[in-house]
Structures are given as C-alpha cells and as structure tokens.
Design an enzyme around this catalytic site. Structure first.
Site, PDB file in Angstrom:
ATOM      1  N   ASP A   1      22.295   1.534 -25.636  1.00  0.00           N
ATOM      2  CA  ASP A   1      23.565   1.104 -25.987  1.00  0.00           C
ATOM      3  C   ASP A   1      24.544   1.155 -24.155  1.00  0.00           C
ATOM      4  O   ASP A   1      24.373   1.919 -23.764  1.00  0.00           O
ATOM      5  CB  ASP A   1      23.883   1.982 -26.490  1.00  0.00           C
ATOM      6  CG  ASP A   1      26.073   1.209 -27.405  1.00  0.00           C
ATOM      7  OD1 ASP A   1      25.870  -0.331 -26.846  1.00  0.00           O
ATOM      8  OD2 ASP A   1      26.063   1.531 -28.511  1.00  0.00           O
TER       9      ASP A   1
ATOM     10  N   TRP B   1      29.615  -1.467 -19.615  1.00  0.00           N
ATOM     11  CA  TRP B   1      28.820  -0.932 -17.835  1.00  0.00           C
ATOM     12  C   TRP B   1      30.083  -2.192 -16.794  1.00  0.00           C
ATOM     13  O   TRP B   1      30.086  -1.957 -16.245  1.00  0.00           O
ATOM     14  CB  TRP B   1      27.859  -0.735 -17.332  1.00  0.00           C
ATOM     15  CG  TRP B   1      27.058  -0.672 -16.400  1.00  0.00           C
ATOM     16  CD1 TRP B   1      26.689   0.244 -15.897  1.00  0.00           C
ATOM     17  CD2 TRP B   1      26.855  -2.029 -15.889  1.00  0.00           C
ATOM     18  NE1 TRP B   1      26.654   0.169 -14.205  1.00  0.00           N
ATOM     19  CE2 TRP B   1      26.435  -1.531 -14.051  1.00  0.00           C
ATOM     20  CE3 TRP B   1      27.064  -2.806 -15.561  1.00  0.00           C
ATOM     21  CZ2 TRP B   1      26.152  -2.123 -13.540  1.00  0.00           C
ATOM     22  CZ3 TRP B   1      26.924  -3.932 -14.913  1.00  0.00           C
ATOM     23  CH2 TRP B   1      25.826  -3.467 -13.629  1.00  0.00           C
TER      24      TRP B   1
ATOM     25  N   ARG C   1      29.964  -9.438 -20.040  1.00  0.00           N
ATOM     26  CA  ARG C   1      28.816  -9.046 -20.755  1.00  0.00           C
ATOM     27  C   ARG C   1      27.815  -9.175 -20.528  1.00  0.00           C
ATOM     28  O   ARG C   1      26.273  -8.167 -20.786  1.00  0.00           O
ATOM     29  CB  ARG C   1      28.938  -8.661 -22.371  1.00  0.00           C
ATOM     30  CG  ARG C   1      30.318  -8.791 -22.864  1.00  0.00           C
ATOM     31  CD  ARG C   1      30.481  -9.112 -24.620  1.00  0.00           C
ATOM     32  NE  ARG C   1      29.367  -8.412 -25.296  1.00  0.00           N
ATOM     33  CZ  ARG C   1      29.470  -6.926 -25.277  1.00  0.00           C
ATOM     34  NH1 ARG C   1      30.408  -6.201 -24.964  1.00  0.00           N
ATOM     35  NH2 ARG C   1      28.157  -6.182 -25.994  1.00  0.00           N
TER      36      ARG C   1
ATOM     37  N   HIS D   1      23.905  -7.082 -19.555  1.00  0.00           N
ATOM     38  CA  HIS D   1      22.383  -6.725 -20.329  1.00  0.00           C
ATOM     39  C   HIS D   1      21.363  -7.332 -18.888  1.00  0.00           C
ATOM     40  O   HIS D   1      20.629  -6.157 -19.444  1.00  0.00           O
ATOM     41  CB  HIS D   1      22.476  -7.528 -20.775  1.00  0.00           C
ATOM     42  CG  HIS D   1      23.081  -7.977 -21.905  1.00  0.00           C
ATOM     43  ND1 HIS D   1      23.530  -6.765 -22.868  1.00  0.00           N
ATOM     44  CD2 HIS D   1      23.961  -8.385 -23.438  1.00  0.00           C
ATOM     45  CE1 HIS D   1      23.987  -6.869 -24.213  1.00  0.00           C
ATOM     46  NE2 HIS D   1      24.644  -8.345 -24.219  1.00  0.00           N
TER      47      HIS D   1
ATOM     48  N   GLU E   1      20.928  -7.514 -37.030  1.00  0.00           N
ATOM     49  CA  GLU E   1      23.096  -7.959 -36.848  1.00  0.00           C
ATOM     50  C   GLU E   1      23.507  -8.187 -35.730  1.00  0.00           C
ATOM     51  O   GLU E   1      24.271  -8.569 -35.486  1.00  0.00           O
ATOM     52  CB  GLU E   1      23.955  -6.395 -36.954  1.00  0.00           C
ATOM     53  CG  GLU E   1      23.817  -5.219 -38.072  1.00  0.00           C
ATOM     54  CD  GLU E   1      22.236  -4.490 -38.527  1.00  0.00           C
ATOM     55  OE1 GLU E   1      21.094  -4.273 -38.037  1.00  0.00           O
ATOM     56  OE2 GLU E   1      21.769  -4.148 -39.710  1.00  0.00           O
TER      57      GLU E   1
ATOM     58  N   ARG F   1      26.670 -11.766 -32.922  1.00  0.00           N
ATOM     59  CA  ARG F   1      27.263 -11.823 -31.594  1.00  0.00           C
ATOM     60  C   ARG F   1      27.445 -13.248 -30.782  1.00  0.00           C
ATOM     61  O   ARG F   1      27.183 -13.725 -31.892  1.00  0.00           O
ATOM     62  CB  ARG F   1      26.853 -10.976 -30.180  1.00  0.00           C
ATOM     63  CG  ARG F   1      26.809 -10.237 -30.840  1.00  0.00           C
ATOM     64  CD  ARG F   1      25.944  -8.776 -29.448  1.00  0.00           C
ATOM     65  NE  ARG F   1      26.145  -7.117 -29.627  1.00  0.00           N
ATOM     66  CZ  ARG F   1      25.667  -6.542 -29.041  1.00  0.00           C
ATOM     67  NH1 ARG F   1      26.237  -6.660 -27.597  1.00  0.00           N
ATOM     68  NH2 ARG F   1      26.086  -5.700 -29.598  1.00  0.00           N
TER      69      ARG F   1
ATOM     70  N   LEU G   1       0.734   3.926 -22.177  1.00  0.00           N
ATOM     71  CA  LEU G   1       1.643   3.589 -22.608  1.00  0.00           C
ATOM     72  C   LEU G   1       1.547   2.216 -23.251  1.00  0.00           C
ATOM     73  O   LEU G   1       1.720   1.084 -23.281  1.00  0.00           O
ATOM     74  CB  LEU G   1       2.805   3.000 -21.678  1.00  0.00           C
ATOM     75  CG  LEU G   1       4.660   2.861 -22.658  1.00  0.00           C
ATOM     76  CD1 LEU G   1       4.923   4.376 -23.586  1.00  0.00           C
ATOM     77  CD2 LEU G   1       5.240   2.511 -21.420  1.00  0.00           C
TER      78      LEU G   1
END
Ligand code: FPP
Length: 242
Positions: free
Chosen positions: A19, A24, A32, A36, A66, A70, A130
C-alpha cells in the site's frame, strides 16, 4: 543487521499488502500511475531478497477484486504494469530459481494479462526456490465463495457428506491449496486493515504494519519485519511454553 537473521525461525510464507503507491506519488507531485511504476521496483527487490533469504512463499497483493472501482486509466496502467513485469522479469525469475503462481479470479483478467501470466508460470514451473504468488483480481471473500461453489456439486451428488467437511476440506478448495498459511503479513503505509486479503489463511498470521510507503520498501525494511516476527511468541490459541 542481516547477519543475525539466520535460517531458524524464518517465516515460511510472507504475504504483503503493498500500500501507499498513490501517497508516494502525490508527495512528489507525480501521477498515481508513476507511484505504481515505482512500486514495481519494490516488487523486484522484495522478490530477489526473499529468494536470497530462503523464504518459501511470498504472496503479493497486486490487484484486488475491489480495485476495478478505480479510474479506468489507473486500472489500465496497473494491467499494463503487470504485463510488463511478467514479460520483463521471467529471465530474472528463472535465474533466481523463482516459481511463479497466481491466485484470484484469473479468468476475469484481460486476455493479454492472462496470456502473459500463463507464459511466465509455464516458464518458471520447474523452479524449486521461492514460490512467488501474485494475488491478482483477488478477494478473500470471493475466494471463499469460489470454494463453496466447488463444494456444492459433490455435496448435491452425495459424493461428500456435510459431516465430511472440515477445515482441511475448505483449505483444499482455496486458491492457496497445498501452501502453508502465511506466517507473517506485512502491510506498508500505516493502515491497520486486512482489506479482504487471505481471510481464511490469515487466522493465526502475525501482522506487521510499517509506515514506509510501498515504493520506498527495500531489503532492510523486509529484514526488519522478519526480525520483528522472530521476536513474536506464537501461541495459536494455546498458552506460553505449551
Ligand atoms: C496500493 O497502493 C497498491 C495497489 C492497489 C497496486 C499494487 C501494484 C504494484 C505494487 C505494482 C505492480 C505490481 C506488480 C506485481 C508488478 P494505493 O494506490 O492504494 O496507494 P494509496 O493508498 O497511497 O493511494
């Protein structure tokens, strides 16, 4: 700091709510979307660090069910970023023995993203280090809905009886079937919420919230979270020293 981390008491599975990309960007007068993009760099570093530290599973909350709410331009930019990440990162994932997997309603993603995802998963399927689990079009409640839907048919046909259903049965029908539950959940940028992430699997997960915004999250922040986790006493509903 890192030298004392050691291999004992490491979380087997770390989940992260990434988040703060928007904040930032805003603090720098950027869009925005630029936030990202910067966040994708933190993804690269975190994946590399988890692999090197010997973490078994890393689940990243990349896009929630959700998040479709946006603005369209932001959703499109996130989808593009995912595609770019998947395309650009495969060779690095292969080099670092990382196996890629996705959880969520993958069928609801744009075809282009699905194709890139399938390609990247197939290319890394043989890796043994991983496991990078990307939660995309993911919702914890949706995941439970999907599990119940899967169970409905065998129940109706009598192939399983209601009394046969236990916690293990539910777990086997989740997107995370076969994976250990997350030991540590990290949430960046200070908010104290689960945001519909790994609701079933997080029953006994240790939660660590940092004020650091996701694009600023780097290896020392990860190590700090793991060290904090190693100090926690996990009782799973029991009592100390049991
Ligand atoms: C939350 O920040 C972040 C997201 C909804 C998207 C996460 C995506 C990335 C980190 C980049 C792409 C991912 C991969 C795997 C390459 P926010 O926008 O809600 O931030 P805010 O709360 O400050 O507005």
């Amino acid at each position: 700091m890192e030298a004392s981390l050691g291999q004992t008491g490491l979380p087997r599975h770390i989940a992260i709510i990434m988040d703060g990309n928007g904040r930032w960007a805003k603090s720098r007068g950027l869009t925005r979307i630029a936030g990202h993009r910067a966040g994708a760099e933190s993804v690269r570093e975190t994946v590399r660090a988890c692999g090197e530290l010997g973490i078994g599973v890393l689940t990243l909350y990349a896009f929630s069910v959700e998040n479709w709410r946006r603005p369209e331009a932001e959703v499109n930019a996130l989808m593009l970023l995912l595609r770019q990440y998947l395309r650009g990162e495969v060779s690095e994932l292969k080099k670092n023995n990382v196996r890629l997997n996705a959880i969520g309603r993958i069928g609801g993603l744009p075809k282009t993203v699905r194709a890139e995802l399938a390609r990247a998963c197939a290319a890394t399927a043989g890796n043994t280090g991983l496991l990078l689990n990307l939660a995309i079009n993911y919702g914890g409640r949706t995941e439970l809905v999907d599990a119940f839907r899967q169970l409905a048919a065998p129940l109706r046909d009598g192939r399983i009886r209601p009394e046969d259903i236990d916690e293990e049965t539910i777990g086997q029908h989740l997107y995370t079937a076969g994976l250990p539950d997350p030991d540590l959940l990290i949430r960046t940028s200070g908010e104290m919420r689960l945001s519909n992430f790994l609701l079933w699997q997080g029953a006994y997960t240790e939660i660590y919230v940092t004020d650091t915004l996701w694009p600023d999250f780097r290896r020392p922040d990860l190590v700090k979270a793991i060290k904090e986790f190693q100090k926690r006493e996990r009782r799973f509903g029991g009592v100390k020293g049991q």
